[in-house]
Design a protein around this motif. Structure first.
Motif, PDB file in Angstrom:
ATOM      1  N   CYS A  13       0.842  -1.193   0.000  1.00  0.00           N
ATOM      2  CA  CYS A  13       0.000   0.000   0.000  1.00  0.00           C
ATOM      3  C   CYS A  13       0.879   1.245   0.000  1.00  0.00           C
ATOM      4  O   CYS A  13       1.613   1.492   0.963  1.00  0.00           O
ATOM      5  N   ASP A  14       0.800   2.007  -1.094  1.00  0.00           N
ATOM      6  CA  ASP A  14       1.577   3.240  -1.243  1.00  0.00           C
ATOM      7  C   ASP A  14       0.779   4.165  -2.140  1.00  0.00           C
ATOM      8  O   ASP A  14       0.379   3.775  -3.235  1.00  0.00           O
ATOM      9  N   PRO A  46      -5.331   3.529   1.451  1.00  0.00           N
ATOM     10  CA  PRO A  46      -5.384   2.708   2.682  1.00  0.00           C
ATOM     11  C   PRO A  46      -6.763   2.151   2.974  1.00  0.00           C
ATOM     12  O   PRO A  46      -6.888   1.027   3.481  1.00  0.00           O
ATOM     13  N   PHE A  63       2.428  -7.080   5.278  1.00  0.00           N
ATOM     14  CA  PHE A  63       2.060  -5.774   4.743  1.00  0.00           C
ATOM     15  C   PHE A  63       3.335  -4.987   4.457  1.00  0.00           C
ATOM     16  O   PHE A  63       4.234  -4.919   5.297  1.00  0.00           O
ATOM     17  N   LEU A  65       3.963  -1.205   3.755  1.00  0.00           N
ATOM     18  CA  LEU A  65       3.166   0.022   3.819  1.00  0.00           C
ATOM     19  C   LEU A  65       4.016   1.284   3.790  1.00  0.00           C
ATOM     20  O   LEU A  65       5.071   1.358   4.429  1.00  0.00           O
ATOM     21  N   GLY A  74      -0.089   5.502   7.328  1.00  0.00           N
ATOM     22  CA  GLY A  74       0.242   4.090   7.459  1.00  0.00           C
ATOM     23  C   GLY A  74       0.189   3.618   8.899  1.00  0.00           C
ATOM     24  O   GLY A  74      -0.060   2.440   9.161  1.00  0.00           O
ATOM     25  N   TYR A  92       7.470  -1.073   7.089  1.00  0.00           N
ATOM     26  CA  TYR A  92       7.209   0.271   6.605  1.00  0.00           C
ATOM     27  C   TYR A  92       8.299   0.680   5.618  1.00  0.00           C
ATOM     28  O   TYR A  92       9.491   0.445   5.859  1.00  0.00           O
TER      29      TYR A  92
END
Length: 243
Positions: A13-14, A46, A63, A65, A74, A92
């Motif tokens: 997810c970005d 998100p 994940f 993120l 995030g 992350y």
């Protein structure tokens, strides 16, 4: 290594489309080089990822993120994912070091600062992959690898044990005793009934005489096992989600 009907499930997810696609491609290559089957999903919002987990009951093992993603950061995303019951690994990948402490409060396993290279992501994934994440079981006349995190619960069936996996509608039938299977799968698999062992990572709610799983399924909870199960659940949560 082929994992039968299970695979490692990864969500990227970005909100930067270019960065998201690059991380997605690198992750795909990294898992292929490790000979691990992987199902990858790419999100730029998100809320879309959160909806997959909360409303569609989608399970992920990892994940990847970003943190700075507009209205929902995030960090906030990870908090919501943890509250929904997800115990997935978390890396992350962000432009700022400012949120490192907050990241570890939501059980982040690593914190990478952009720009990164594929080798950096590869090393990070390698550090967090559990070497015991899959086990070999004797099923259907041969040895079959099973992803431990995908096992919801085990059910005794005569001289066999049924492994109910979260990606299958029918169980995998294994030649073993329930105690043997419990030992093979590890410490977070706990006896909850004379004929059942449950994966604590899959538990949503412990009721008086039943256990509700994240999948929506329920399994019986024997009275003599309730106290021990509750104690193990507390220990699991405290160890899995450090503050």
């Amino acid at each position: 290594m082929k994992r039968g009907d299970t695979m490692y499930r990864v969500a990227v997810c970005d909100d930067c489309a270019k960065d998201g696609r690059q991380i997605f491609q690198w992750a795909e290559q990294i898992f292929a080089e490790r000979k691990m089957e992987v199902s990858l999903s790419l999100f730029h919002n998100p809320q879309d990822l959160l909806a997959q987990v909360k409303t569609k009951n989608r399970h992920y093992d990892l994940f990847l993120l970003d943190i700075l993603m507009g209205e929902t950061s995030g960090i906030q995303l990870a908090q919501a994912l943890r509250e929904s019951g997800s115990r997935a690994k978390l890396i992350y990948i962000t432009v700022s070091r400012d949120y490192a402490i907050d990241g570890y409060k939501v059980q982040a396993n690593d914190y990478l600062v952009k720009p990164i290279e594929k080798e950096i992501l590869d090393a990070s994934i390698g550090r967090i992959l559990d070497r015991h994440d899959s086990v070999l079981v004797e099923a259907d006349g041969g040895l079959q690898p099973v992803l431990v995190s995908a096992v919801q619960y085990c059910e005794a069936d005569g001289h066999y044990v049924k492994l109910w996996l979260d990606v299958q509608t029918e169980p995998t039938r294994v030649r073993a005793t329930l105690s043997e299977m419990q030992q093979k799968l590890g410490e977070w698999f706990v006896r909850c009934h004379k004929g059942y062992v449950v994966n604590l990572a899959q538990v949503r709610e412990i009721r008086s005489n039943a256990i509700l799983l994240r999948s929506g399924m329920t399994i019986p909870l024997g009275r003599r096992y309730r106290s021990q199960l509750q104690e193990e659940m507390v220990r699991y949560v405290e160890k899995a989600v450090p503050l």
